[in-house]
Design a protein around this motif. Structure first.
Motif, PDB file in Angstrom:
ATOM      1  N   ALA A 129       0.817  -1.163   0.002  1.00  0.00           N
ATOM      2  CA  ALA A 129      -0.150   0.147   0.081  1.00  0.00           C
ATOM      3  C   ALA A 129       0.774   1.351  -0.120  1.00  0.00           C
ATOM      4  O   ALA A 129       0.578   2.225  -0.597  1.00  0.00           O
ATOM      5  N   CYS A 130       2.027   1.135   0.630  1.00  0.00           N
ATOM      6  CA  CYS A 130       2.986   2.402   0.551  1.00  0.00           C
ATOM      7  C   CYS A 130       4.184   1.990   0.123  1.00  0.00           C
ATOM      8  O   CYS A 130       4.844   2.958  -0.321  1.00  0.00           O
ATOM      9  N   HIS A 131       4.618   1.000  -0.041  1.00  0.00           N
ATOM     10  CA  HIS A 131       6.148   0.497  -0.503  1.00  0.00           C
ATOM     11  C   HIS A 131       5.767  -0.093  -1.815  1.00  0.00           C
ATOM     12  O   HIS A 131       5.145  -0.995  -2.195  1.00  0.00           O
ATOM     13  N   ASP A 132       6.919   0.215  -2.733  1.00  0.00           N
ATOM     14  CA  ASP A 132       6.913  -0.418  -4.023  1.00  0.00           C
ATOM     15  C   ASP A 132       8.068  -1.586  -4.096  1.00  0.00           C
ATOM     16  O   ASP A 132       9.352  -1.165  -3.605  1.00  0.00           O
ATOM     17  N   PRO A 133       7.751  -2.925  -4.290  1.00  0.00           N
ATOM     18  CA  PRO A 133       8.730  -3.794  -4.242  1.00  0.00           C
ATOM     19  C   PRO A 133       9.924  -3.797  -4.991  1.00  0.00           C
ATOM     20  O   PRO A 133      11.067  -4.390  -4.705  1.00  0.00           O
ATOM     21  N   HIS A 134       9.906  -3.099  -5.908  1.00  0.00           N
ATOM     22  CA  HIS A 134      11.148  -2.903  -6.880  1.00  0.00           C
ATOM     23  C   HIS A 134      11.997  -1.662  -6.624  1.00  0.00           C
ATOM     24  O   HIS A 134      13.096  -1.529  -6.885  1.00  0.00           O
ATOM     25  N   GLY A 135      11.042  -0.340  -6.259  1.00  0.00           N
ATOM     26  CA  GLY A 135      11.873   0.842  -5.944  1.00  0.00           C
ATOM     27  C   GLY A 135      10.832   1.905  -5.864  1.00  0.00           C
ATOM     28  O   GLY A 135       9.789   1.793  -6.079  1.00  0.00           O
ATOM     29  N   GLY A 136      11.447   2.821  -5.054  1.00  0.00           N
ATOM     30  CA  GLY A 136      10.514   3.912  -4.849  1.00  0.00           C
ATOM     31  C   GLY A 136      10.949   5.283  -5.219  1.00  0.00           C
ATOM     32  O   GLY A 136      12.419   5.330  -5.503  1.00  0.00           O
ATOM     33  N   LYS A 137      10.240   6.634  -4.925  1.00  0.00           N
ATOM     34  CA  LYS A 137      10.737   7.839  -5.407  1.00  0.00           C
ATOM     35  C   LYS A 137      11.495   8.328  -4.033  1.00  0.00           C
ATOM     36  O   LYS A 137      12.133   9.372  -4.259  1.00  0.00           O
ATOM     37  N   THR A 138      11.363   7.660  -2.805  1.00  0.00           N
ATOM     38  CA  THR A 138      11.921   8.141  -1.806  1.00  0.00           C
ATOM     39  C   THR A 138      12.764   6.861  -1.127  1.00  0.00           C
ATOM     40  O   THR A 138      12.512   5.758  -1.519  1.00  0.00           O
ATOM     41  N   GLY A 139      13.563   6.948   0.022  1.00  0.00           N
ATOM     42  CA  GLY A 139      14.171   5.888   0.730  1.00  0.00           C
ATOM     43  C   GLY A 139      13.038   4.986   1.283  1.00  0.00           C
ATOM     44  O   GLY A 139      11.880   5.568   1.324  1.00  0.00           O
ATOM     45  N   ALA A 140      13.314   3.579   1.766  1.00  0.00           N
ATOM     46  CA  ALA A 140      12.413   2.793   2.116  1.00  0.00           C
ATOM     47  C   ALA A 140      11.422   2.335   0.971  1.00  0.00           C
ATOM     48  O   ALA A 140      10.562   1.932   1.342  1.00  0.00           O
TER      49      ALA A 140
END
Length: 371
Positions: free
Chosen positions: A236-247
């Motif tokens: 819901a909040c995290h992208d398993p491949h990569g995100g726009k910010t840390g974590a």
């Protein structure tokens, strides 16, 4: 003489008068009509009659897409990536000559972080990596059944193969650790069951493979847990491949919070009382000791940033006025405190009005309790 040539003339006239054979219509190979996918784009592969061109329309709007064409004897083979919006997408193939519709299909995009379902009439889950689907492409593409390393490169990780068709996976500015080293199979199952490359297990269990005990550590027995955390919906909040910010956060704040809370917050947030305060300064995304994932309840929480009222028993905003009580006169189901007069996300909070200098505004506001 004329009689002798008559049969030939009749045959020639017949051939001229016959309508030209219709060109074969484009045929969509993948995906299936009614497919439900969990990626924001999907590879569309279809045939095109020789020496013809195809245009594309998505949800009634013609879009310019770059297709890779492979010439063939009876038809050319087109590969084009179709961008999708959340929900149902109506895709049309158009003849370039007159923009007439030559083929249609419906594709429903359900993001992996969504809790919605799409099992409506005519929809069906779609997975390309079944034995049957892969076999249709095996004539040109090498899709090995057993992934260990890149073919002919023993030390290259197998995930490099995945990136050839899934370039978006490694496009985020902050990559998840396994993605950064192409270790796709830490999360994805390479075996057919019946389709392969799906998640090995549930979101929470899959994340827990590497982050075991993480939630227990950060929650630490907190009484109020954020909904997605409580249901194991890490994505819901995290992208398993990569995100726009840390974590690997999918969006920057406050846009991330607005993905779910736009209906309950006054917009635009940048005009609110705490416009310049990041959401995470007050709310813990995983859980808190108090409702709304706050670390403390009531006035004690507000006093963290407003120490001038921390020790007040009364006298705000005028002498003798209480700042805390067991019952809120304007809403008896809650206690009386800062939140009774101040709306932390409000666009028209009393803090922005000089009600002590404006008797009319003061009467209007105070009548909420003093009626």
């Amino acid at each position: 003489m004329m009689t002798r040539w008559l049969p030939a003339l009749v045959l020639l006239w017949t051939l001229v008068a016959l309508p030209a054979a219709a060109a074969p219509a484009p045929r969509v190979l993948v995906p299936l009509d009614g497919a439900v996918v969990h990626c924001p784009d999907v590879l569309l592969v279809h045939t095109v009659p020789p020496e013809q061109a195809t245009l594309y329309s998505i949800n009634g709007t013609r879009v310019a897409l770059k297709a890779v064409a492979v010439p063939g004897n009876d038809a050319d083979l087109y590969h084009v990536r179709i961008p999708l919006t959340e929900g149902r997408n109506e895709v049309r193939l158009l003849a370039a000559a007159d923009e007439s519709t030559t083929a249609t299909l419906s594709i429903t995009y359900v993001p992996p972080y969504s809790r919605r379902t799409a099992m409506k009439r005519g929809t069906r889950p779609y997975a390309f990596h079944t034995r049957e689907q892969e076999a249709t492409c095996a004539g040109c593409h090498s899709i090995p059944e057993v992934f260990e390393t890149v073919p002919d490169r023993p030390l290259a990780p197998a995930g490099k193969v995945c990136g050839a068709c899934h370039p978006r996976v490694e496009s985020a500015p902050h990559l998840h650790g396994p993605v950064a080293v192409y270790a796709c199979f830490m999360c994805h199952n390479p075996d057919y069951s019946p389709a392969r490359f799906g998640n090995k297990t549930s979101q929470a269990a899959s994340c827990g493979t590497c982050h075991e005990g993480f939630l227990s550590k950060i929650l630490g027995g907190k009484k109020h847990v954020h909904g997605p955390v409580a249901t194991g919906s890490c994505l819901a909040c995290h992208d398993p491949h990569g995100g726009k910010t840390g974590a690997n956060i999918r969006e920057t704040l406050p846009d991330l919070c607005l993905l779910c809370h736009a209906d309950t917050l006054p917009l635009p947030l940048e005009k609110g009382l705490h416009a310049k305060v990041p959401c995470a300064s007050c709310h813990d995304a995983h859980g808190g000791a108090s409702p709304m994932m706050l670390p403390e309840a009531g006035n004690a929480f507000c006093a963290r940033c407003h120490p001038e009222v921390a020790d007040m028993k009364s006298g705000h905003p005028i002498a003798g006025h209480p700042v805390a009580a067991k019952v809120d006169p304007s809403k008896p189901s809650r206690t009386f405190g800062c939140h009774s007069c101040h709306e932390p996300h409000g666009l028209q909070d009393v803090s922005k009005q000089d009600i002590l200098a404006d008797e009319k505004a003061q009467r209007q506001f105070c009548r909420r309790c003093h009626y």
